[in-house]
Design a protein around this motif. Structure first.
Motif, PDB file in Angstrom:
ATOM      1  N   ALA A  48      13.693 -58.331 -72.124  1.00 47.16           N
ATOM      2  CA  ALA A  48      14.198 -59.545 -71.496  1.00 47.16           C
ATOM      3  C   ALA A  48      13.139 -60.623 -71.515  1.00 47.16           C
ATOM      4  O   ALA A  48      11.941 -60.351 -71.590  1.00 47.16           O
ATOM      5  CB  ALA A  48      14.619 -59.259 -70.059  1.00 47.16           C
ATOM      6  N   THR A  49      13.631 -61.853 -71.423  1.00 48.03           N
ATOM      7  CA  THR A  49      12.784 -63.031 -71.319  1.00 48.03           C
ATOM      8  C   THR A  49      12.935 -63.580 -69.913  1.00 48.03           C
ATOM      9  O   THR A  49      14.063 -63.780 -69.434  1.00 48.03           O
ATOM     10  CB  THR A  49      13.211 -64.097 -72.334  1.00 48.03           C
ATOM     11  OG1 THR A  49      13.126 -63.544 -73.652  1.00 48.03           O
ATOM     12  CG2 THR A  49      12.319 -65.326 -72.235  1.00 48.03           C
ATOM     13  N   SER A  50      11.804 -63.823 -69.276  1.00 49.32           N
ATOM     14  CA  SER A  50      11.800 -64.255 -67.888  1.00 49.32           C
ATOM     15  C   SER A  50      11.238 -65.671 -67.808  1.00 49.32           C
ATOM     16  O   SER A  50      10.135 -65.928 -68.262  1.00 49.32           O
ATOM     17  CB  SER A  50      10.919 -63.278 -67.099  1.00 49.32           C
ATOM     18  OG  SER A  50      10.501 -63.806 -65.875  1.00 49.32           O
ATOM     19  N   ALA A  56      16.695 -64.242 -65.697  1.00 48.89           N
ATOM     20  CA  ALA A  56      16.163 -63.691 -66.940  1.00 48.89           C
ATOM     21  C   ALA A  56      17.264 -63.592 -67.996  1.00 48.89           C
ATOM     22  O   ALA A  56      18.444 -63.481 -67.681  1.00 48.89           O
ATOM     23  CB  ALA A  56      15.559 -62.319 -66.682  1.00 48.89           C
ATOM     24  N   THR A  57      16.837 -63.646 -69.242  1.00 56.24           N
ATOM     25  CA  THR A  57      17.753 -63.455 -70.366  1.00 56.24           C
ATOM     26  C   THR A  57      17.504 -62.073 -70.941  1.00 56.24           C
ATOM     27  O   THR A  57      16.386 -61.773 -71.386  1.00 56.24           O
ATOM     28  CB  THR A  57      17.499 -64.520 -71.452  1.00 56.24           C
ATOM     29  OG1 THR A  57      17.662 -65.817 -70.884  1.00 56.24           O
ATOM     30  CG2 THR A  57      18.479 -64.337 -72.605  1.00 56.24           C
ATOM     31  N   TYR A  58      18.534 -61.246 -70.941  1.00 51.70           N
ATOM     32  CA  TYR A  58      18.380 -59.863 -71.367  1.00 51.70           C
ATOM     33  C   TYR A  58      18.813 -59.692 -72.824  1.00 51.70           C
ATOM     34  O   TYR A  58      19.758 -60.334 -73.288  1.00 51.70           O
ATOM     35  CB  TYR A  58      19.213 -58.941 -70.478  1.00 51.70           C
ATOM     36  CG  TYR A  58      18.671 -58.836 -69.073  1.00 51.70           C
ATOM     37  CD1 TYR A  58      18.946 -59.810 -68.114  1.00 51.70           C
ATOM     38  CD2 TYR A  58      17.868 -57.763 -68.704  1.00 51.70           C
ATOM     39  CE1 TYR A  58      18.431 -59.717 -66.828  1.00 51.70           C
ATOM     40  CE2 TYR A  58      17.348 -57.658 -67.423  1.00 51.70           C
ATOM     41  CZ  TYR A  58      17.634 -58.647 -66.495  1.00 51.70           C
ATOM     42  OH  TYR A  58      17.116 -58.550 -65.221  1.00 51.70           O
ATOM     43  N   GLU A  59      18.125 -58.796 -73.511  1.00 52.16           N
ATOM     44  CA  GLU A  59      18.497 -58.464 -74.878  1.00 52.16           C
ATOM     45  C   GLU A  59      19.751 -57.585 -74.867  1.00 52.16           C
ATOM     46  O   GLU A  59      20.058 -56.914 -73.866  1.00 52.16           O
ATOM     47  CB  GLU A  59      17.357 -57.748 -75.582  1.00 52.16           C
ATOM     48  CG  GLU A  59      16.131 -58.611 -75.768  1.00 52.16           C
ATOM     49  CD  GLU A  59      16.404 -59.835 -76.609  1.00 52.16           C
ATOM     50  OE1 GLU A  59      16.851 -59.680 -77.771  1.00 52.16           O
ATOM     51  OE2 GLU A  59      16.177 -60.972 -76.119  1.00 52.16           O
ATOM     52  N   GLN A  60      20.422 -57.599 -75.989  1.00 48.08           N
ATOM     53  CA  GLN A  60      21.644 -56.811 -76.110  1.00 48.08           C
ATOM     54  C   GLN A  60      21.324 -55.341 -75.869  1.00 48.08           C
ATOM     55  O   GLN A  60      20.363 -54.804 -76.407  1.00 48.08           O
ATOM     56  CB  GLN A  60      22.233 -56.997 -77.511  1.00 48.08           C
ATOM     57  CG  GLN A  60      23.632 -56.459 -77.663  1.00 48.08           C
ATOM     58  CD  GLN A  60      24.252 -56.840 -78.994  1.00 48.08           C
ATOM     59  OE1 GLN A  60      23.588 -57.404 -79.866  1.00 48.08           O
ATOM     60  NE2 GLN A  60      25.521 -56.558 -79.163  1.00 48.08           N
ATOM     61  N   PHE A  67      17.572 -53.004 -64.776  1.00 43.37           N
ATOM     62  CA  PHE A  67      16.236 -53.576 -64.907  1.00 43.37           C
ATOM     63  C   PHE A  67      16.246 -54.993 -64.325  1.00 43.37           C
ATOM     64  O   PHE A  67      16.584 -55.959 -65.008  1.00 43.37           O
ATOM     65  CB  PHE A  67      15.799 -53.595 -66.374  1.00 43.37           C
ATOM     66  CG  PHE A  67      15.758 -52.238 -67.010  1.00 43.37           C
ATOM     67  CD1 PHE A  67      16.785 -51.803 -67.839  1.00 43.37           C
ATOM     68  CD2 PHE A  67      14.688 -51.388 -66.783  1.00 43.37           C
ATOM     69  CE1 PHE A  67      16.753 -50.548 -68.430  1.00 43.37           C
ATOM     70  CE2 PHE A  67      14.634 -50.122 -67.375  1.00 43.37           C
ATOM     71  CZ  PHE A  67      15.669 -49.706 -68.194  1.00 43.37           C
ATOM     72  N   LEU A  68      15.877 -55.083 -63.057  1.00 42.83           N
ATOM     73  CA  LEU A  68      15.894 -56.366 -62.358  1.00 42.83           C
ATOM     74  C   LEU A  68      14.588 -57.112 -62.607  1.00 42.83           C
ATOM     75  O   LEU A  68      13.514 -56.575 -62.386  1.00 42.83           O
ATOM     76  CB  LEU A  68      16.090 -56.155 -60.853  1.00 42.83           C
ATOM     77  CG  LEU A  68      17.384 -55.450 -60.437  1.00 42.83           C
ATOM     78  CD1 LEU A  68      17.423 -55.298 -58.927  1.00 42.83           C
ATOM     79  CD2 LEU A  68      18.601 -56.203 -60.930  1.00 42.83           C
ATOM     80  N   THR A  78       8.133 -59.811 -62.002  1.00 38.09           N
ATOM     81  CA  THR A  78       8.258 -58.404 -61.634  1.00 38.09           C
ATOM     82  C   THR A  78       9.458 -57.782 -62.337  1.00 38.09           C
ATOM     83  O   THR A  78      10.474 -58.447 -62.573  1.00 38.09           O
ATOM     84  CB  THR A  78       8.420 -58.223 -60.114  1.00 38.09           C
ATOM     85  OG1 THR A  78       9.598 -58.916 -59.685  1.00 38.09           O
ATOM     86  CG2 THR A  78       7.210 -58.746 -59.371  1.00 38.09           C
ATOM     87  N   LEU A  79       9.299 -56.516 -62.662  1.00 39.77           N
ATOM     88  CA  LEU A  79      10.374 -55.714 -63.246  1.00 39.77           C
ATOM     89  C   LEU A  79      10.638 -54.557 -62.294  1.00 39.77           C
ATOM     90  O   LEU A  79       9.713 -53.807 -61.980  1.00 39.77           O
ATOM     91  CB  LEU A  79       9.962 -55.180 -64.617  1.00 39.77           C
ATOM     92  CG  LEU A  79      10.846 -54.091 -65.232  1.00 39.77           C
ATOM     93  CD1 LEU A  79      12.215 -54.649 -65.596  1.00 39.77           C
ATOM     94  CD2 LEU A  79      10.183 -53.473 -66.461  1.00 39.77           C
ATOM     95  N   THR A  80      11.858 -54.440 -61.831  1.00 38.49           N
ATOM     96  CA  THR A  80      12.229 -53.324 -60.970  1.00 38.49           C
ATOM     97  C   THR A  80      13.212 -52.433 -61.716  1.00 38.49           C
ATOM     98  O   THR A  80      14.281 -52.898 -62.121  1.00 38.49           O
ATOM     99  CB  THR A  80      12.861 -53.811 -59.652  1.00 38.49           C
ATOM    100  OG1 THR A  80      11.930 -54.663 -58.964  1.00 38.49           O
ATOM    101  CG2 THR A  80      13.212 -52.636 -58.760  1.00 38.49           C
TER     102      THR A  80
END
Lengths: 116, 109
Positions: A48-50, A56-60, A67-68, A78-80
């Motif tokens: 993802a791009t934050s 955030a923009t998540y990949e396919q 994944f927050l 932060t990645l949760t």
């Protein structure tokens, strides 16, 4: 070069728990940060791009509810990993963009997650 | 998306030897970076090189953007050079980096 710090470097948790990983740019402000995942003997895959102050923009194929990602300030993302399962065990690496829109990326030390 | 191919996938050298690692990419890029991943997983920035040639000690890199490739040269290799070398490119559509599969370098004493 610029310094990006990631914490924790290693975490072991039980299945079903949530784990938070922090990524900080120590000597520059980062409007954009990226989260990557790396399996043993494989390359880095962008998750993802934050962007600071926005979603955030998540990949396919990456579950955004699993994944927050939060990028609340220009120096912290932060990645949760929520309700972690053994298949989430991996090496997670963050990076920060030195520049706006384009520029050189600097990486944190990585966080090795093991879910039992 | 853009494709990034690195060669060779594996390389074994004797200390003191020279080597060339190659990175081919399938489309125009804004930027290109070379990294060395050490045994602990840390990615070390080697070069930020969208075009041209740069040198840093025993390492140098050349990117020919019009022909869509970059080369990383390692001279007088040392055992501490061992590890995985990644090439990563930034597509013109955004700032994200796409990584190649890497070259696993082993330098024997």
């Amino acid at each position: 070069g610029a310094v990006v710090s990631q914490h924790p470097s290693r975490v072991i948790c039980k299945s079903g728990t949530s784990v938070k990983i922090e990524c900080r740019s120590l000597d520059f402000q980062a409007t954009t940060m990226f989260w990557y995942r790396q399996f043993p003997k494989q390359s880095l895959m962008l998750m993802a791009t934050s962007n600071e102050g926005s979603k955030a923009t998540y990949e396919q194929g990456v579950e955004k509810d699993k994944f927050l990602i939060n990028h609340a300030s220009l120096t912290l993302s932060t990645l949760t990993v929520t309700s972690a399962h053994p298949e989430d065990s991996s090496f997670y690496i963050c990076s920060a963009l030195q520049g706006v829109g384009t520029g050189e990326l600097f990486f944190g030390e990585g966080s090795r997650l093991t879910v039992l | 998306g853009i494709q990034v191919e690195q060669s060779p996938p594996d390389l074994i050298l004797q200390e003191g030897a020279n080597s060339t690692l190659r990175c081919n990419f399938s489309d125009s890029v804004n930027n290109l970076q070379w990294f060395h991943q050490n045994p602990w997983g840390q990615l070390i920035n080697l070069f930020y090189i969208p075009s041209g040639t740069k040198q840093n000690g025993r390492l140098s890199a050349t990117t020919v953007a019009t022909e869509r490739y970059s080369l990383l040269y390692i001279s007088s290799s040392q055992t501490t050079d061992s590890g995985v070398y990644f090439c990563a490119v930034e597509e013109t559509s955004g700032s994200r980096l796409t990584f190649g599969e890497g070259t696993q370098l082993t330098v024997n004493p």
